[in-house]
Design an enzyme around this catalytic site. Structure first.
Site, PDB file in Angstrom:
ATOM      1  N   GLY A  81       0.844  -1.188   0.000  1.00 57.92           N
ATOM      2  CA  GLY A  81       0.000   0.000   0.000  1.00 57.92           C
ATOM      3  C   GLY A  81       0.884   1.243   0.000  1.00 57.92           C
TER       4      GLY A  81
ATOM      5  N   GLY B 100       0.481  -4.705   1.019  1.00 60.09           N
ATOM      6  CA  GLY B 100      -0.804  -4.643   0.319  1.00 60.09           C
ATOM      7  C   GLY B 100      -0.831  -5.450  -0.965  1.00 60.09           C
TER       8      GLY B 100
ATOM      9  N   GLU C  78       6.315  -4.885   7.690  1.00 64.07           N
ATOM     10  CA  GLU C  78       5.653  -3.823   8.469  1.00 64.07           C
ATOM     11  C   GLU C  78       6.301  -3.519   9.821  1.00 64.07           C
ATOM     12  OE1 GLU C  78       2.782  -5.100   5.405  1.00 64.07           O
ATOM     13  OE2 GLU C  78       4.085  -6.167   6.798  1.00 64.07           O
TER      14      GLU C  78
ATOM     15  N   ASP D  54      -0.765  -6.507   8.130  1.00 71.05           N
ATOM     16  CA  ASP D  54      -2.220  -6.321   8.096  1.00 71.05           C
ATOM     17  C   ASP D  54      -2.784  -7.022   6.864  1.00 71.05           C
ATOM     18  OD1 ASP D  54      -0.889  -4.477   6.482  1.00 71.05           O
ATOM     19  OD2 ASP D  54      -2.453  -2.960   6.647  1.00 71.05           O
TER      20      ASP D  54
END
Length: 383
Positions: free
Chosen positions: A70, A119, A142, A150
């Site tokens: 992301g 992402g 992350e 996530d």
């Protein structure tokens, strides 16, 4: 080839008979997912699920990456200029897309050439078929950014062999295509020079039968061998160390291993853990452990609570500091607060899993889905 207005040309759509190829088209940014890309993909997946003329979806990236994650640098800058709501909305839409992919009624084939991180894993690994190559580099980095794995990662990482998911999540470990296949993150391995032929064959498909699609990919796939220095050849050490209850105990167990054998892999793993955000390490471990017994929807709902606390800076500003150090200023020298694991208390970790105390905030609301294909998607091989 046509693009979807009003999302400029960041997602290109190619139609061939009953196959639709979705091309992530931000090659300069390694196809990092922007808000416009997420919305464009949501429109595509929603429309094609209802369209009987569409039987199969292919997803790939333009250039040398599938998708590097992301666009969190843009998220951080927007939160600073606007408010935490922008970040919450970004992740809400991204997680909704992840859930739709995980429960999709038609097969999706993701061609994972190049970089697949964060992402990028969310828009591919929840799908039915994931094709890795000799050029694939996967990671969930992350914890080095002050975030946590996530996009439903607590669902698919917790289902890897033994405690390999804890290792991949906490250390931000990089896996190659052979490792992705061996641990179950990829369903197939196809040499990159055969990908165009595979793609051409898939474009001629006129069925949503997974068995038939799998049969086509099987014709191009091979069984690569693991490199000698692969982390999967150290699964015994990983299971011994990463099964410990706390992050402190995991590091202590690894240090014990390091004192007994001179293994560069052990030393590098310890170094990765010590460079990561202590807060991120603790919430990530708890997230993976909870994910083992939850559905993909439950994982995404919980992760949404966690990520909202992160973007609001409720208990730590490590996410903003990590993005500054790694993505914006690029000095690669984040100053974590608190700086030590023992200063991250259990009560604070617990708070990340609670509802956000703000009248503007609400839980992630996922749609009721008829075709729930999420269970048993990650196939854990016998290693």
């Amino acid at each position: 080839m046509a693009s979807l207005p009003p999302d400029s040309d960041q997602v290109l759509v190619e139609a061939n008979g009953s196959t639709r190829t979705l091309i992530l088209n931000r090659p300069r940014q390694l196809n990092a997912l922007s808000s416009a890309m997420i919305m464009g993909l949501l429109k595509c997946f929603t429309a094609y699920e209802r369209d009987d003329g569409v039987k199969l979806l292919i997803m790939k990236g333009k250039g040398r990456a599938f998708c590097a994650g992301g666009d969190v640098a843009a998220v951080v800058l927007s939160i600073k200029e606007d408010s935490w709501k922008y970040g919450a909305d970004f992740f809400r839409n991204e997680f909704l897309l992840n859930y739709i992919i995980a429960t999709y009624g038609k097969p999706q084939v993701s061609l994972l050439a190049g970089i697949v991180m964060g992402g990028g894993a969310g828009v591919s690994l929840h799908g039915k078929f994931r094709v890795a190559t000799e050029n694939t580099v996967f990671a969930m980095p992350e914890t080095a950014l002050g975030l946590f794995p996530d996009i439903g990662a607590s669902y698919f990482l917790s289902r890897l062999p033994g405690f390999y998911g804890e290792y991949v999540a906490l250390a931000g470990a990089r896996l190659d295509g052979a490792e992705m296949l061996a641990c179950g993150l990829a369903t197939h391995f196809v040499h990159s020079n055969r990908l165009p032929l595979l793609e051409e064959s898939l474009k001629r498909v006129d069925t949503s039968e997974s068995f038939a699609v799998c049969g086509i990919i099987d014709q191009f796939s091979q069984q690569p061998s693991l490199k000698e220095n692969s982390s999967l050849n150290r699964l015994e050490i990983i299971n011994k160390c990463f099964s410990k209850r706390t992050v402190e105990e995991i590091i202590s167990a690894l240090e014990q291993e390091a004192s007994n054998l001179a293994d560069e892999w052990v030393a590098a793993t310890i170094q990765s853990l010590k460079k990561a955000s202590p807060t991120s390490l603790k919430i990530s471990l708890r997230s993976i452990r909870e994910g083992r017994t939850q559905t993909v929807g439950e994982c995404l709902r919980r992760e949404y609570r966690m990520v909202c606390h992160v973007v609001r800076g409720d208990f730590s500003r490590d996410f903003f500091e990590g993005c500054r150090a790694i993505l914006i200023d690029k000095d690669r020298n984040p100053k974590w607060v608190p700086p030590r694991l023992e200063q991250v208390h259990d009560e604070v970790v617990e708070k990340y899993f609670s509802k956000v105390d703000d009248p503007q905030w609400e839980d992630l609301n996922l749609p009721t889905r008829q075709a729930n294909n999420s269970h048993g998607r990650i196939l854990v091989p016998k290693l």
